[in-house]
Design an enzyme around this catalytic site. Structure first.
Site, PDB file in Angstrom:
ATOM      1  N   LYS A 111       0.813  -1.214   0.000  1.00  0.00           N
ATOM      2  CA  LYS A 111       0.000   0.000   0.000  1.00  0.00           C
ATOM      3  C   LYS A 111       0.847   1.265   0.000  1.00  0.00           C
ATOM      4  O   LYS A 111       0.469   2.273  -0.609  1.00  0.00           O
ATOM      5  CB  LYS A 111      -0.953   0.004   1.195  1.00  0.00           C
ATOM      6  CG  LYS A 111      -2.066  -1.027   1.075  1.00  0.00           C
ATOM      7  CD  LYS A 111      -3.084  -0.881   2.198  1.00  0.00           C
ATOM      8  CE  LYS A 111      -4.230  -1.853   2.027  1.00  0.00           C
ATOM      9  NZ  LYS A 111      -5.260  -1.686   3.079  1.00  0.00           N
ATOM     10  N   LYS A 194      -5.803 -10.233  -7.207  1.00  0.00           N
ATOM     11  CA  LYS A 194      -7.012 -10.316  -6.402  1.00  0.00           C
ATOM     12  C   LYS A 194      -8.117  -9.434  -6.982  1.00  0.00           C
ATOM     13  O   LYS A 194      -7.852  -8.366  -7.541  1.00  0.00           O
ATOM     14  CB  LYS A 194      -6.731  -9.859  -4.968  1.00  0.00           C
ATOM     15  CG  LYS A 194      -6.158 -10.907  -4.051  1.00  0.00           C
ATOM     16  CD  LYS A 194      -6.082 -10.386  -2.629  1.00  0.00           C
ATOM     17  CE  LYS A 194      -7.463 -10.101  -2.079  1.00  0.00           C
ATOM     18  NZ  LYS A 194      -7.427  -9.629  -0.668  1.00  0.00           N
ATOM     19  N   LYS A 197     -11.694  -3.647  -5.168  1.00  0.00           N
ATOM     20  CA  LYS A 197     -12.545  -2.484  -5.359  1.00  0.00           C
ATOM     21  C   LYS A 197     -11.775  -1.317  -5.968  1.00  0.00           C
ATOM     22  O   LYS A 197     -12.378  -0.389  -6.515  1.00  0.00           O
ATOM     23  CB  LYS A 197     -13.175  -2.079  -4.027  1.00  0.00           C
ATOM     24  CG  LYS A 197     -12.190  -1.670  -2.963  1.00  0.00           C
ATOM     25  CD  LYS A 197     -12.856  -1.438  -1.608  1.00  0.00           C
ATOM     26  CE  LYS A 197     -13.267  -2.721  -0.962  1.00  0.00           C
ATOM     27  NZ  LYS A 197     -13.834  -2.533   0.399  1.00  0.00           N
TER      28      LYS A 197
END
Length: 342
Positions: A111, A194, A197
């Site tokens: 991240k 993966k 969103k």
């Protein structure tokens, strides 16, 4: 009784991966465990969130919990920021957890990317807060996706170090629960990534509120390969899917895993059913199944989101019940640490 704690971040666009990897399992577990299910809004703000959107997304996750079948009278549903014990215990754990442990967290590396200096301190100590979420209730088990196993290991290490440092038997060593054939739901466009969103392509995911036509279009256009579908011989002797086998045909195995999870069938049963089939026939069956399972949930989510007062009332009630469990545990920890209390 064994106690479950788990949560979902309110960052919008809940999708099939959230449902199969977490929310559906929450529903099943509430029959055998004391369950505490959180909307983890404190975790969400480790990266910037538009305030109005955060409120809407908090209600969206709550609506998803309810629409999927979590009973708010039997289980506890609340949002994290309503129970101050999470933040208070997280600070104590920040003084227990070692910097080296946090530096090894792969999710922080992913991240934060190449510009770690610009990442928030909250993102770095995120695992301490996750440990506090779990241990504030002395949860014995946590249902986790495979990508969260490392964070749960840190929770276990934190509990053990706290117990050892203070010579107490305060916290349990929480056990992971990894359930179902589709614990990893991958992108419909790239089976090596993966379902997310944050993916810029909406075609990469099936959203929990997608209409039937959108679900059908996304499955029809999902990436596949030219080979026929495999049979049970692809599994190992225990009926598991070997990782090297998955990597050889990631898109095929992703769709087969989604079918297995939605149908509550084993890998072996699904492969027997579709061995030698073409993807066109399989995708038709998967579409019918996905629409049947997700359609009613999406419709109920929309109904609940149109009634925010009802959703907020459930969160308030859940927060009161959660605090009644967490606050005595926090006081116990404060006494162990040596804090003077009023």
């Amino acid at each position: 009784m064994k106690r479950i704690f788990s949560g979902v971040q309110p960052t919008g666009n809940l999708h099939l991966g959230n449902y199969l990897g977490a929310i559906r399992n929450f529903v099943a577990l509430q029959h055998d465990y004391e369950c505490i299910y959180c909307v983890v809004d404190l975790h969400a703000i480790t990266v910037w969130q538009e305030p109005a959107a955060l409120r809407a997304h908090t209600r969206e996750v709550t609506a998803a919990y309810l629409a999927a079948g979590i009973d708010p009278k039997h289980s506890i549903i609340f949002n994290q920021s309503h129970v101050s014990a999470h933040a208070e215990l997280a600070w104590i754990f920040n003084c227990v957890v070692r910097m080296g442990w946090l530096s090894r967290m792969t999710q922080f590396k992913e991240k934060a990317g190449k510009h770690r200096e610009n990442a928030s301190a909250g993102l770095f100590v995120y695992p301490s807060l996750m440990a506090a979420d779990i241990l504030a209730y002395k949860a014995t088990h946590v249902p986790v996706g495979e990508d969260q196993k490392q964070h749960l290991e840190l929770t276990r290490d934190t509990a053990q170090k706290f117990n050892n440092d203070y010579g107490v038997d305060c916290f349990p060593i929480t056990e992971p629960l990894i359930l179902g054939a589709a614990t990893r739901v991958m992108s419909l466009r790239d089976g090596s990534k993966k379902m997310s969103k944050s993916d810029p392509s909406d075609m990469s995911r099936i959203n929990m509120t997608d209409e039937a036509d959108a679900i059908a279009q996304k499955i029809r256009r999902a990436t596949t390969d030219p080979e026929l579908l495999p049979g049970p011989a692809a599994l190992d002797e225990a009926g598991r899917l070997p990782e090297e086998t998955r990597k050889a045909r990631p898109e095929a195995w992703n769709l087969l895993g989604i079918y297995a999870a939605l149908s509550d069938k084993s890998w072996s049963e699904v492969l027997q059913e579709f061995e030698g089939a073409q993807f066109s026939a399989f995708k038709k069956a998967l579409t019918e199944l996905a629409v049947d399972k997700l359609g009613p949930i999406g419709a109920e989510m929309k109904r609940l989101q149109a009634d925010p007062e009802h959703v907020d009332g459930i969160l308030r009630d859940g927060a009161e019940r959660a605090a009644a469990i967490a606050e005595p545990i926090l006081r116990e920890v404060q006494d162990v640490v040596g804090f003077l209390r009023p």
